[in-house]
Enzyme design. Structure first.
Site, PDB file in Angstrom:
ATOM      1  N   GLU A 113      57.007 -67.510 -38.078  1.00  0.00           N
ATOM      2  CA  GLU A 113      57.587 -68.829 -38.358  1.00  0.00           C
ATOM      3  C   GLU A 113      57.327 -69.227 -39.807  1.00  0.00           C
ATOM      4  O   GLU A 113      58.192 -69.784 -40.480  1.00  0.00           O
ATOM      5  CB  GLU A 113      56.985 -69.900 -37.433  1.00  0.00           C
ATOM      6  CG  GLU A 113      57.484 -69.857 -36.011  1.00  0.00           C
ATOM      7  CD  GLU A 113      56.669 -68.927 -35.121  1.00  0.00           C
ATOM      8  OE1 GLU A 113      55.956 -68.054 -35.653  1.00  0.00           O
ATOM      9  OE2 GLU A 113      56.768 -69.076 -33.901  1.00  0.00           O
ATOM     10  N   GLU A 157      53.675 -67.329 -28.144  1.00  0.00           N
ATOM     11  CA  GLU A 157      53.544 -68.637 -27.473  1.00  0.00           C
ATOM     12  C   GLU A 157      53.656 -68.510 -25.960  1.00  0.00           C
ATOM     13  O   GLU A 157      52.882 -69.123 -25.219  1.00  0.00           O
ATOM     14  CB  GLU A 157      54.598 -69.608 -28.006  1.00  0.00           C
ATOM     15  CG  GLU A 157      54.374 -69.980 -29.468  1.00  0.00           C
ATOM     16  CD  GLU A 157      55.366 -71.016 -29.944  1.00  0.00           C
ATOM     17  OE1 GLU A 157      54.993 -72.195 -30.024  1.00  0.00           O
ATOM     18  OE2 GLU A 157      56.517 -70.648 -30.247  1.00  0.00           O
TER      19      GLU A 157
END
Ligand code: 1HE
Length: 267
Positions: free
Chosen positions: A141, A121
């Site tokens: 995740e 990210e």
């Protein structure tokens, strides 16, 4: 790291290290014993660093110490948050990474080893990505029972497409450096150990651009790309007129017309 040690105007947490090379800043994630996992002080430090960059800095190289660029969110923090706290936490990452994406200067990320979860990210918030051959990309995740929270749901579909991101999250698919280059995660793929040199070379070239050009490319182009075509054409006309009216642009065009400027050449 104290302000005096780093040459920047702020105190950084121990997990970040900053240095200056003329008009380039190098910011390193500096928690290799935890694979550069990003905890709250690191997020706050990233936000403060990019918010207070001295005017003399024209580009930033972001890299990571140790074997891995970044293992993402510090998972130790997850156990203690309730829903309102988790929302605030995600928003703190958004603020910090927006300081990168829409900050004062372009940012070149140099990637190696694990570039996973929040590590991918933060890489996606940078403007240019250089990968060494050891780099690999994943969004764990999915397997940890959580979701991206550092702006990945907005930035990664633009970079690699929603379908690829779904695959990474649902199946745990990992992309190696060559695959990452092929699908557009990295712009440049270099040999192991050559990333920072390449990142600095690119940052130097970026720093030599007219500031208005760098502003238009990093702040205006992404907005045009997301707007409807009619608004996009109008915004493009406005920013191109503003850019070409700048003294720096006039001087550069004159230099070219007087055969004093370099030509565009093949690499
Ligand atoms: C950590 C973290 C971490 C390492 N948070 N402590 N990210 C992940 O799910 C990736 C988790 N990490 C890994 O899969 C591996 O650590 C790596 C592939 C990155 C590296 O493996 P390796 O063998 O080199 O190191 P290691 O032995 O796994 O880890 C070394 C130490 O770092 C160890 O601590 P120690 O006290 O036992 O020495 C690990 O616990 C610690 N460590 N990664 C905390 N991430 C805003 S939302 C974003 C959401 C996410 O980013 S989720 C994805 C999280």
């Amino acid at each position: 790291m104290s302000a005096a040690e780093s040459g920047f105007d702020i105190e950084l947490p121990r997990s970040l290290k900053a240095e200056r090379r003329d008009d380039i800043a190098i910011l390193s994630l500096n928690r290799p014993e935890k694979r550069n996992a990003i905890d709250d002080p690191t997020v706050a430090g990233i936000e403060a660093f990019f918010a207070t960059l001295p005017d003399a800095i024209k580009a930033v190289v972001l890299t990571g110490e140790g074997e891995h660029f970044c293992s993402g969110l510090d998972l130790n923090e997850l156990t203690t948050r309730d829903v309102p706290q988790a929302i605030a936490h995600s928003r703190s990452w958004h603020r910090a990474f927006e300081r990168i994406e829409f900050g004062k200067v372009p940012v070149v990320a140099v990637l190696h080893g694990a570039v996973v979860g929040g590590g991918l990210e933060i890489a996606a918030a940078c403007h240019i990505r250089v990968a060494e051959r050891s780099a690999y990309y994943a969004l764990p995740e999915g397997s940890r029972g959580i979701f991206v929270g550092g702006g990945g749901a907005v930035r990664l579909p633009r970079l690699i497409g929603t379908a690829r991101m779904m695959d990474m999250m649902l199946t745990g698919r990992t992309y190696d450096a060559e695959e990452g280059q092929a699908i557009g995660i990295s712009h440049y793929l270099v040999e192991q150990g050559a990333g920072v040199r390449k990142g600095l070379e690119l940052a130097k070239r970026i720093a030599g651009n007219a500031p208005m050009t760098n502003f238009a490319v990093t702040h205006v182009l992404p907005r045009i790309a997301q707007s409807d075509p009619a608004s996009g054409y109008l915004t493009e006309a406005l920013i191109s007129a503003i850019a070409q009216d700048d003294d720096e642009a006039k001087a550069r065009l004159k230099a070219f017309l007087e055969k004093r400027a370099p030509k565009t050449v093949r690499n």
